[in-house]
Scaffold this motif. Structure first.
Motif, PDB file in Angstrom:
ATOM      1  N   GLU A 198      13.000  -2.866  -3.818  1.00 48.56           N
ATOM      2  CA  GLU A 198      12.704  -4.162  -3.196  1.00 48.56           C
ATOM      3  C   GLU A 198      11.319  -4.651  -3.601  1.00 48.56           C
ATOM      4  OE1 GLU A 198      11.489  -5.810   1.195  1.00 48.56           O
ATOM      5  OE2 GLU A 198      12.941  -4.158   1.088  1.00 48.56           O
ATOM      6  N   VAL A 199      10.313  -3.750  -3.565  1.00 48.67           N
ATOM      7  CA  VAL A 199       8.957  -4.140  -3.926  1.00 48.67           C
ATOM      8  C   VAL A 199       8.892  -4.524  -5.407  1.00 48.67           C
ATOM      9  CG1 VAL A 199       6.567  -3.352  -4.110  1.00 48.67           C
ATOM     10  CG2 VAL A 199       7.937  -2.721  -2.114  1.00 48.67           C
ATOM     11  N   THR A 200       9.564  -3.761  -6.247  1.00 50.22           N
ATOM     12  CA  THR A 200       9.565  -4.068  -7.682  1.00 50.22           C
ATOM     13  C   THR A 200      10.144  -5.460  -7.934  1.00 50.22           C
ATOM     14  OG1 THR A 200       9.789  -1.726  -8.207  1.00 50.22           O
ATOM     15  CG2 THR A 200      10.345  -3.281  -9.942  1.00 50.22           C
ATOM     16  N   ALA A 201      11.244  -5.748  -7.237  1.00 47.79           N
ATOM     17  CA  ALA A 201      11.869  -7.063  -7.377  1.00 47.79           C
ATOM     18  C   ALA A 201      10.931  -8.166  -6.933  1.00 47.79           C
ATOM     19  CB  ALA A 201      13.176  -7.096  -6.587  1.00 47.79           C
ATOM     20  N   MET A 202      10.239  -7.954  -5.830  1.00 47.83           N
ATOM     21  CA  MET A 202       9.296  -8.955  -5.324  1.00 47.83           C
ATOM     22  C   MET A 202       8.142  -9.143  -6.310  1.00 47.83           C
ATOM     23  SD  MET A 202      10.189 -10.343  -2.420  1.00 47.83           S
ATOM     24  CE  MET A 202       8.637 -10.894  -1.705  1.00 47.83           C
ATOM     25  N   ALA A 203       7.710  -8.040  -6.964  1.00 48.38           N
ATOM     26  CA  ALA A 203       6.605  -8.130  -7.912  1.00 48.38           C
ATOM     27  C   ALA A 203       6.980  -8.962  -9.129  1.00 48.38           C
ATOM     28  CB  ALA A 203       6.168  -6.729  -8.335  1.00 48.38           C
TER      29      ALA A 203
ATOM     30  N   GLU B  66       0.831  -1.200   0.000  1.00 51.37           N
ATOM     31  CA  GLU B  66       0.000   0.000   0.000  1.00 51.37           C
ATOM     32  C   GLU B  66       0.871   1.256   0.000  1.00 51.37           C
ATOM     33  OE1 GLU B  66      -0.527  -2.641   1.739  1.00 51.37           O
ATOM     34  OE2 GLU B  66      -2.636  -3.243   1.551  1.00 51.37           O
ATOM     35  N   LEU B  67       1.941   1.230   0.816  1.00 49.39           N
ATOM     36  CA  LEU B  67       2.851   2.383   0.857  1.00 49.39           C
ATOM     37  C   LEU B  67       3.552   2.567  -0.488  1.00 49.39           C
ATOM     38  CD1 LEU B  67       4.475   1.821   4.371  1.00 49.39           C
ATOM     39  CD2 LEU B  67       2.627   3.394   3.766  1.00 49.39           C
ATOM     40  N   TYR B  68       3.849   1.445  -1.148  1.00 48.46           N
ATOM     41  CA  TYR B  68       4.484   1.479  -2.472  1.00 48.46           C
ATOM     42  C   TYR B  68       3.575   2.158  -3.491  1.00 48.46           C
ATOM     43  CZ  TYR B  68       6.267  -0.297  -6.955  1.00 48.46           C
ATOM     44  OH  TYR B  68       6.724  -0.409  -8.247  1.00 48.46           O
ATOM     45  N   VAL B  69       2.307   1.749  -3.486  1.00 48.78           N
ATOM     46  CA  VAL B  69       1.352   2.317  -4.440  1.00 48.78           C
ATOM     47  C   VAL B  69       1.142   3.798  -4.182  1.00 48.78           C
ATOM     48  CG1 VAL B  69      -1.040   2.225  -5.234  1.00 48.78           C
ATOM     49  CG2 VAL B  69       0.209   0.103  -4.835  1.00 48.78           C
ATOM     50  N   TYR B  70       1.131   4.184  -2.880  1.00 53.43           N
ATOM     51  CA  TYR B  70       0.911   5.583  -2.535  1.00 53.43           C
ATOM     52  C   TYR B  70       2.168   6.416  -2.718  1.00 53.43           C
ATOM     53  CZ  TYR B  70      -3.739   4.802  -0.573  1.00 53.43           C
ATOM     54  OH  TYR B  70      -5.055   4.520  -0.406  1.00 53.43           O
ATOM     55  N   GLY B  71       3.305   5.771  -3.055  1.00 53.23           N
ATOM     56  CA  GLY B  71       4.533   6.514  -3.277  1.00 53.23           C
ATOM     57  C   GLY B  71       5.192   7.010  -2.022  1.00 53.23           C
ATOM     58  N   LEU B  72       5.045   6.263  -0.922  1.00 54.93           N
ATOM     59  CA  LEU B  72       5.569   6.702   0.362  1.00 54.93           C
ATOM     60  C   LEU B  72       6.846   5.970   0.759  1.00 54.93           C
ATOM     61  CD1 LEU B  72       2.202   6.927   2.349  1.00 54.93           C
ATOM     62  CD2 LEU B  72       3.474   8.774   1.245  1.00 54.93           C
ATOM     63  N   LEU B  73       7.393   5.152  -0.138  1.00 52.75           N
ATOM     64  CA  LEU B  73       8.620   4.420   0.168  1.00 52.75           C
ATOM     65  C   LEU B  73       9.826   5.153  -0.410  1.00 52.75           C
ATOM     66  CD1 LEU B  73       7.485   0.748  -0.578  1.00 52.75           C
ATOM     67  CD2 LEU B  73       7.542   1.922   1.626  1.00 52.75           C
ATOM     68  N   ASN B  74      11.002   4.873   0.194  1.00 52.55           N
ATOM     69  CA  ASN B  74      12.219   5.441  -0.370  1.00 52.55           C
ATOM     70  C   ASN B  74      12.668   4.602  -1.561  1.00 52.55           C
ATOM     71  OD1 ASN B  74      13.633   3.184   0.659  1.00 52.55           O
ATOM     72  ND2 ASN B  74      13.872   4.225   2.651  1.00 52.55           N
ATOM     73  N   GLU B  75      13.770   5.016  -2.169  1.00 51.17           N
ATOM     74  CA  GLU B  75      14.201   4.373  -3.425  1.00 51.17           C
ATOM     75  C   GLU B  75      14.541   2.900  -3.225  1.00 51.17           C
ATOM     76  OE1 GLU B  75      17.559   5.043  -6.968  1.00 51.17           O
ATOM     77  OE2 GLU B  75      17.322   6.496  -5.334  1.00 51.17           O
ATOM     78  N   SER B  76      15.286   2.593  -2.164  1.00 47.56           N
ATOM     79  CA  SER B  76      15.682   1.201  -1.941  1.00 47.56           C
ATOM     80  C   SER B  76      14.475   0.323  -1.667  1.00 47.56           C
ATOM     81  CB  SER B  76      16.672   1.131  -0.780  1.00 47.56           C
ATOM     82  OG  SER B  76      16.070   1.594   0.418  1.00 47.56           O
TER      83      SER B  76
END
Length: 262
Positions: free
Chosen positions: A27-32, A13-23
């Motif tokens: 990480e989320v992109t890799a998991m996806a 959810e934080l990823y979609v809302y753009g609330l995560l830092n670059e690293s």
């Protein structure tokens, strides 16, 4: 961390809302890319956001919607229509939070009730202690009065009413050995405001010589109307006059209420 735990951790959810830092984004992109269920969950969250946005902006055009949809497809591939996932863990968490708040409120209410009960009990205890003290004081006063009245060594002098108050009367209890003097003023009317009774020890010979031996202060508050006054050793008579509050240097004979010889 297992894929299910990763999904339920809230990071997507934080990823979609753009609330995560670059690293974290990397990480989320890799998991996806690695896990299809993670990718599907991201798509599901983004669709939910679009639906929520539509509910607040019902007049979004069809072309705008298709543009957003195509952007999602370019990023994650084909957008798969999915039914909203029923996240029972989240629901249970909310339910547990609500129950916790209710429980805290209930306990706070019970604590307030307990505190109020303690305050009430303390007040009642204080009143009870005050009553006990008053009873003990009255009992002590009663014992003192009885001791004065029953003391056979006392000389009892009866004072009769005079011109200023014909119906007034009083008694003097005088112990000639100890010189202690008590006055029973129960036969005197309550003095008017600004006035007090004053007790006089009188020498009759060779001439009338009055000596003040005290005032009957707080007349109304004294329920027994037995007053201790100053000692005297050579009285031949006793008199009571009504004087201004604080007393007078010499008796006001026009206000002589009672008089009696020893």
């Amino acid at each position: 961390m297992e894929t299910k735990e990763y999904i339920e951790s809230g990071i997507l959810e934080l990823y979609v809302y753009g609330l995560l830092n670059e690293s974290e984004n990397d990480e989320v992109t890799a998991m996806a890319f690695k896990h299809l269920e993670v990718k599907d969950e991201i798509v599901s969250i983004e669709k939910a956001i679009i639906n929520l946005s539509s509910s607040f902006s019902p007049f979004i055009s069809h072309s705008q919607f298709e543009k957003i949809k195509s952007q999602l497809a370019l990023k994650y591939g084909k957008v798969i229509d999915m039914k909203p996932r029923s996240n029972w863990t989240a629901y249970m968490g909310w339910a547990a939070s609500i129950l916790l708040l209710i429980g805290i409120g209930y306990q706070y209410s019970k604590l307030n009730q307990t505190n109020n009960q303690v305050v009430t009990i303390e007040k009642e205890k204080s009143k009870f202690q005050e009553v006990v003290v008053n009873l003990e004081t009255k009992n002590k006063e009663t014992q003192n009065v009885l001791g004065v009245v029953r003391d056979e060594t006392n000389t009892i002098v009866t004072l009769g009413g005079q011109a200023a108050a014909p119906t007034a009367k009083a008694k003097i209890y005088w112990n000639k050995q100890t010189q202690v003097v008590y006055v029973d003023a129960s036969g005197l009317p309550e003095p008017p405001k600004g006035k007090e009774y004053q007790i006089w020890s009188l020498k009759l010979q060779p001439q009338l010589t009055p000596t003040s031996i005290g005032l009957l202060s707080n007349f109304q508050a004294n329920e027994s109307k037995i007053f201790a006054v100053d000692k005297t050793n050579d009285a031949e008579a006793f008199g009571i006059t009504l004087e201004p509050t604080g007393g007078s240097a010499s008796p006001t004979m026009e206000q002589l209420y009672t008089l009696g010889k020893v």
